[in-house]
Design an enzyme around this catalytic site. Structure first.
Site, PDB file in Angstrom:
ATOM      1  N   ASP A 212       0.943  -0.944  -0.421  1.00 61.30           N
ATOM      2  CA  ASP A 212      -0.164   0.216   0.129  1.00 61.30           C
ATOM      3  C   ASP A 212       0.922   0.800  -0.054  1.00 61.30           C
ATOM      4  OD1 ASP A 212       0.900  -0.148   2.457  1.00 61.30           O
ATOM      5  OD2 ASP A 212      -1.241  -1.131   3.590  1.00 61.30           O
TER       6      ASP A 212
ATOM      7  N   ASP B 145       1.353   5.219   1.280  1.00 56.96           N
ATOM      8  CA  ASP B 145       0.691   6.451   2.614  1.00 56.96           C
ATOM      9  C   ASP B 145       1.572   7.180   1.966  1.00 56.96           C
ATOM     10  OD1 ASP B 145      -0.604   4.236   3.925  1.00 56.96           O
ATOM     11  OD2 ASP B 145       1.692   3.881   5.281  1.00 56.96           O
TER      12      ASP B 145
ATOM     13  N   ASP C 265       8.889   5.268  13.987  1.00 54.81           N
ATOM     14  CA  ASP C 265       9.858   4.828  14.891  1.00 54.81           C
ATOM     15  C   ASP C 265      10.820   3.737  13.862  1.00 54.81           C
ATOM     16  OD1 ASP C 265       8.693   3.160  12.504  1.00 54.81           O
ATOM     17  OD2 ASP C 265       7.232   1.560  12.981  1.00 54.81           O
TER      18      ASP C 265
END
Length: 456
Positions: free
Chosen positions: A77, A79, A153
């Site tokens: 996907d 983002d 992260d």
């Protein structure tokens, strides 16, 4: 990996103009020095990027899609990150919706594809958005591109593709870590794990998926603070379970979860029994189920979470059923009760929605029923909506070493023969013949009440 090696070589040699940059400045890789092409990017993602840009906002591809493109993988996907506020993004796209409370963002839908758009975030903690344990409870403090990069992260997930000039922007050393094959947390390890313990699961998922290694400090933090997963809402851990086990790398991922002790915090009933296994059982059944899941995903065949949970929790159910039977409970009621108790305990850690748990229960409760084939029982089991899943689970148990091969062979044949041959197979088993009805007890009539003399 050729693109990544080329970029890294030029960074080391200083040929791209970044050699004299200040430490706080990003590495910028111009379009001429990387191989990411717009042809590799979803047209819907490009539509979102250009719409934001044309409206006067910054717009970048970010995270896993940029990482995967640099590694030569096809992203699952795409983002998008922007300086537009969620409400501003929502107004730009007719088929969009605002989602989330702790982390508000926008989903822009194009048929089945969803492009996730997030506003740049600032570091947490400044406005009381971190609890006493250090966990982020509210993450809607907006910031700059640089702040957004440093609050992500892992370094390999903090890479940005700029739609204005098609360059790649790297604030945290993600390109260098990708080249070295390393997963590294950004910032202080304990702080980042306390902010969101699910980052430990994400690290292991990336190791299994991408073949990377965990940085030493990032790895030690998993051993030190794995117990923080107990504080994560069960519904969120359900979502993470699907990502961990239904991404095509379930077997490797499971081994990693067990090695680092995280499986113990998510599925404690099973974990205890895995540590007490005898003759390589029940680990064999679970691993065979995970390998089968990986094979089905590789072959683009459907997989159901219900079957996965049936395999993960089978040994606790089996042992609890045996204990109930030893205390005098019949087999099928014992299975039904054991299934209810195990699921009730499990959803305290990892939630299992009813649409899956009910199917999981059917798979389990059909196991003893499949051993009972006389009379009409085999035909009733065959007509059960979840027969095929239960049969597959029976075959899995046989492959794992249970003495069920003859029973599996019988059901394999029974499914494929004519109705006449099915009846012959049932009659051959002996017992109650087909069509014989059980004897009905005659109801005893109550004696007529004696009439009193007044009634006479």
């Amino acid at each position: 990996m050729l693109s990544l090696n080329k970029i890294f070589t030029k960074l080391v040699k200083g040929k791209n103009g970044n050699a004299s940059r200040k430490p706080e400045e990003p590495i910028i890789v111009p379009r001429a020095e990387h191989d990411i092409s717009r042809k590799q990017i979803s047209q819907n993602a490009l539509n979102v990027l250009y719409t934001l840009k044309d409206a006067g906002f910054e717009a970048y591809l970010v995270g896993g899609c940029v990482r995967d493109l640099l590694l030569g993988h096809e992203p699952k996907d795409f983002d998008v990150s922007t300086n537009a506020l969620p409400e501003q993004v929502h107004k730009l796209f007719r088929r969009s919706r605002l989602i989330g409370r702790r982390f508000k963002l926008v989903h822009v839908r194009f048929g089945r594809e969803v492009i996730e758009v997030a506003t740049f975030r600032a570091p947490p903690g400044a406005n009381g958005d971190v609890d006493a344990q250090g966990r982020i409870v509210q993450d809607n403090v907006y910031g700059t591109l640089e702040q957004d990069a440093w609050r992500r992260d892992f370094t390999v997930n903090a890479l940005y593709y700029n739609i204005r000039d098609f360059s790649i922007i790297d604030y945290t050393g993600g390109i260098e870590d990708l080249n070295a094959g390393v997963i590294r947390l950004i910032g202080d390890v304990e702080t980042r794990y306390r902010e969101d313990p699910v980052r430990m699961l994400r690290a292991l998922r990336f190791v299994a998926k991408l073949g990377l290694q965990v940085d030493a400090k990032t790895e030690q933090g998993i051993f030190n603070w794995g117990s923080l997963l107990k504080d994560i809402p069960p519904a969120r851990l359900f979502d993470e379970t699907l990502k961990l086990y239904l991404s095509g790398n379930a077997a490797v991922t499971h081994e990693l979860l067990c090695h680092y002790g995280l499986f113990d915090h998510m599925y404690p009933q099973t974990a205890v029994l895995l540590h007490q296994e005898e003759d390589n059982y029940p680990r064999t059944l679970l691993m065979k189920a995970l390998e089968n899941t990986d094979s089905r995903i590789d072959a683009n065949k459907p997989v159901t979470p219900a079957f996965l949970f049936a395999a993960i929790l089978w040994e606790p159910v089996r042992q609890r059923m045996q204990l109930l039977m030893e205390n005098g409970m019949p087999e099928i009621p014992a299975m039904q009760r054991a299934a209810s108790e195990v699921i009730t305990d499990q959803i305290q850690r990892v939630a299992i929605p009813k649409r899956y748990s009910l199917v999981t229960r059917d798979i389990w409760t059909l196991q003893p029923r499949l051993t009972k084939r006389q009379g009409k029982r085999a035909f009733k089991s065959l007509l059960h909506p979840k027969f095929r899943a239960a049969y597959d689970f029976l075959a899995l148990r046989s492959d794992a070493g249970e003495p069920l091969a003859e029973l599996v062979d019988w059901w394999t044949t029974f499914q494929d023969v004519s109705a006449t041959e099915q009846q012959t197979m049932v009659d051959t088993l002996g017992g109650e013949p087909q069509g014989r009805k059980p004897r009905r007890r005659r109801r005893r009539r109550k004696p007529a009440a004696k009439k009193s003399q007044d009634q006479e």
